[in-house]
Enzyme design. Structure first.
Site, PDB file in Angstrom:
ATOM      1  N   ASP A 297       0.855  -1.195   0.000  1.00 53.98           N
ATOM      2  CA  ASP A 297       0.000   0.000   0.000  1.00 53.98           C
ATOM      3  C   ASP A 297       0.893   1.248   0.000  1.00 53.98           C
ATOM      4  OD1 ASP A 297      -3.223   0.490   1.157  1.00 53.98           O
ATOM      5  OD2 ASP A 297      -1.831   2.169   0.959  1.00 53.98           O
ATOM      6  N   ILE A 298       0.558   2.222  -0.856  1.00 58.91           N
ATOM      7  CA  ILE A 298       1.417   3.426  -0.913  1.00 58.91           C
ATOM      8  C   ILE A 298       1.140   4.411   0.219  1.00 58.91           C
ATOM      9  CG2 ILE A 298       2.253   3.653  -3.291  1.00 58.91           C
ATOM     10  CD1 ILE A 298      -0.248   5.417  -3.795  1.00 58.91           C
TER      11      ILE A 298
ATOM     12  N   GLN B 115     -15.116   1.875   1.771  1.00 61.39           N
ATOM     13  CA  GLN B 115     -14.292   1.429   0.638  1.00 61.39           C
ATOM     14  C   GLN B 115     -14.059   2.619  -0.281  1.00 61.39           C
ATOM     15  OE1 GLN B 115     -16.091  -1.510  -1.950  1.00 61.39           O
ATOM     16  NE2 GLN B 115     -14.141  -2.053  -2.897  1.00 61.39           N
TER      17      GLN B 115
ATOM     18  N   HIS C 209     -10.258  -5.690  -2.291  1.00 60.37           N
ATOM     19  CA  HIS C 209      -8.899  -5.871  -1.764  1.00 60.37           C
ATOM     20  C   HIS C 209      -8.951  -6.209  -0.285  1.00 60.37           C
ATOM     21  CE1 HIS C 209     -10.061  -1.608  -1.793  1.00 60.37           C
ATOM     22  NE2 HIS C 209      -9.420  -1.496  -0.627  1.00 60.37           N
TER      23      HIS C 209
ATOM     24  N   HIS D 276      -6.743  -5.764   3.074  1.00 63.21           N
ATOM     25  CA  HIS D 276      -5.598  -5.087   3.689  1.00 63.21           C
ATOM     26  C   HIS D 276      -4.962  -6.054   4.684  1.00 63.21           C
ATOM     27  CE1 HIS D 276      -6.827  -0.795   2.734  1.00 63.21           C
ATOM     28  NE2 HIS D 276      -8.013  -1.375   2.655  1.00 63.21           N
TER      29      HIS D 276
HETATM   30  P1  5GP Z   1      -9.972   1.186   0.808  1.00 61.96           P
HETATM   31  O1  5GP Z   1     -10.361   2.338   1.673  1.00 61.96           O
HETATM   32  O2  5GP Z   1     -10.649   1.229  -0.552  1.00 61.96           O
HETATM   33  O3  5GP Z   1     -10.148  -0.136   1.500  1.00 61.96           O
HETATM   34  O4  5GP Z   1      -8.414   1.335   0.592  1.00 61.96           O
HETATM   35  C1  5GP Z   1      -7.770   1.609  -0.609  1.00 61.96           C
HETATM   36  C2  5GP Z   1      -6.282   1.514  -0.349  1.00 61.96           C
HETATM   37  O5  5GP Z   1      -5.619   1.572  -1.595  1.00 61.96           O
HETATM   38  C3  5GP Z   1      -5.727   2.628   0.527  1.00 61.96           C
HETATM   39  O6  5GP Z   1      -5.071   2.075   1.658  1.00 61.96           O
HETATM   40  C4  5GP Z   1      -4.759   3.356  -0.396  1.00 61.96           C
HETATM   41  O7  5GP Z   1      -3.598   3.802   0.268  1.00 61.96           O
HETATM   42  C5  5GP Z   1      -4.433   2.308  -1.428  1.00 61.96           C
HETATM   43  N1  5GP Z   1      -4.106   2.857  -2.737  1.00 61.96           N
HETATM   44  C6  5GP Z   1      -4.845   3.756  -3.433  1.00 61.96           C
HETATM   45  N2  5GP Z   1      -4.239   4.025  -4.622  1.00 61.96           N
HETATM   46  C7  5GP Z   1      -3.113   3.258  -4.668  1.00 61.96           C
HETATM   47  C8  5GP Z   1      -2.067   3.103  -5.643  1.00 61.96           C
HETATM   48  O8  5GP Z   1      -2.063   3.715  -6.719  1.00 61.96           O
HETATM   49  N3  5GP Z   1      -1.065   2.243  -5.335  1.00 61.96           N
HETATM   50  C9  5GP Z   1      -1.040   1.533  -4.160  1.00 61.96           C
HETATM   51  N4  5GP Z   1      -0.003   0.720  -3.977  1.00 61.96           N
HETATM   52  N5  5GP Z   1      -1.995   1.663  -3.215  1.00 61.96           N
HETATM   53  C10 5GP Z   1      -3.022   2.521  -3.465  1.00 61.96           C
END
Ligand code: 5GP
Ligand code: ZN
Length: 137
Positions: A29-30, A92, A98, A100
């Site tokens: 994760d970035i 989300q 995904h 985590h």
């Molecule tokens: P969500 O809130 O949808 O569960 O989390 C999305 C996750 O994707 C976040 O932790 C965010 O940091 C990660 N993320 C979003 N864009 C990118 C990207 O371009 N590259 C990577 N490696 N992680 C991303």
């Protein structure tokens, strides 16, 4: 399709890949919540738990197990949070399913697991449990 995680799977956007098989891709994760924060995704696009095939979900789960074991071996965290969010109401942000994997250490300052526990109404809990049970096909 304009999906950032599909672009990562297809190598159109760079990522720090950690694992790949025929169904699954995993990368760092970035915006890491902690050191070692990983994301595990199906290669085939599926927005949420409601769109992913059972086979892909099993593959993601199996890879998550493998990766959590590797995280433990590599970083020796004292705990690991697995999180998988479905839909805006569940926070989300990226609409490609995904999981985590977030390594945890005591006193790391993360508050993601501080749920307020309040005793529920047992009759209501029972009724909702039955409602879900009856919806199983
Ligand atoms: P969500 O809130 O949808 O569960 O989390 C999305 C996750 O994707 C976040 O932790 C965010 O940091 C990660 N993320 C979003 N864009 C990118 C990207 O371009 N590259 C990577 N490696 N992680 C991303
Ligand atoms: Zn996608």
């Amino acid at each position: 399709m304009d999906c950032i995680f599909c672009k990562i799977v297809n190598n159109e956007i760079p990522s720090i890949k950690v694992y790949e098989d025929d169904r699954v891709f995993a990368f760092m994760d970035i915006n890491p919540l902690n050191e070692g924060h990983l994301l595990v995704i199906p290669k085939a696009h599926a927005a949420t738990i409601h769109e992913i095939s059972e086979a892909d979900f099993v593959a993601v789960t199996s890879a998550t197990h493998k990766l959590a074991t590797a995280v433990k071996k590599a970083l020796n965290p004292k705990g690991i949070n697995l999180m998988q969010l479905n839909g805006k109401a569940a926070n989300q942000v990226v609409p490609h399913l995904h999981v985590h994997i977030v390594p945890r250490w005591s006193g790391d300052g993360l508050t993601i697991c501080k749920w307020e526990l309040t005793a529920g109404d047992m009759e209501k809990i029972k009724a909702v449990g039955r409602q879900i049970e009856n919806a199983l096909t």
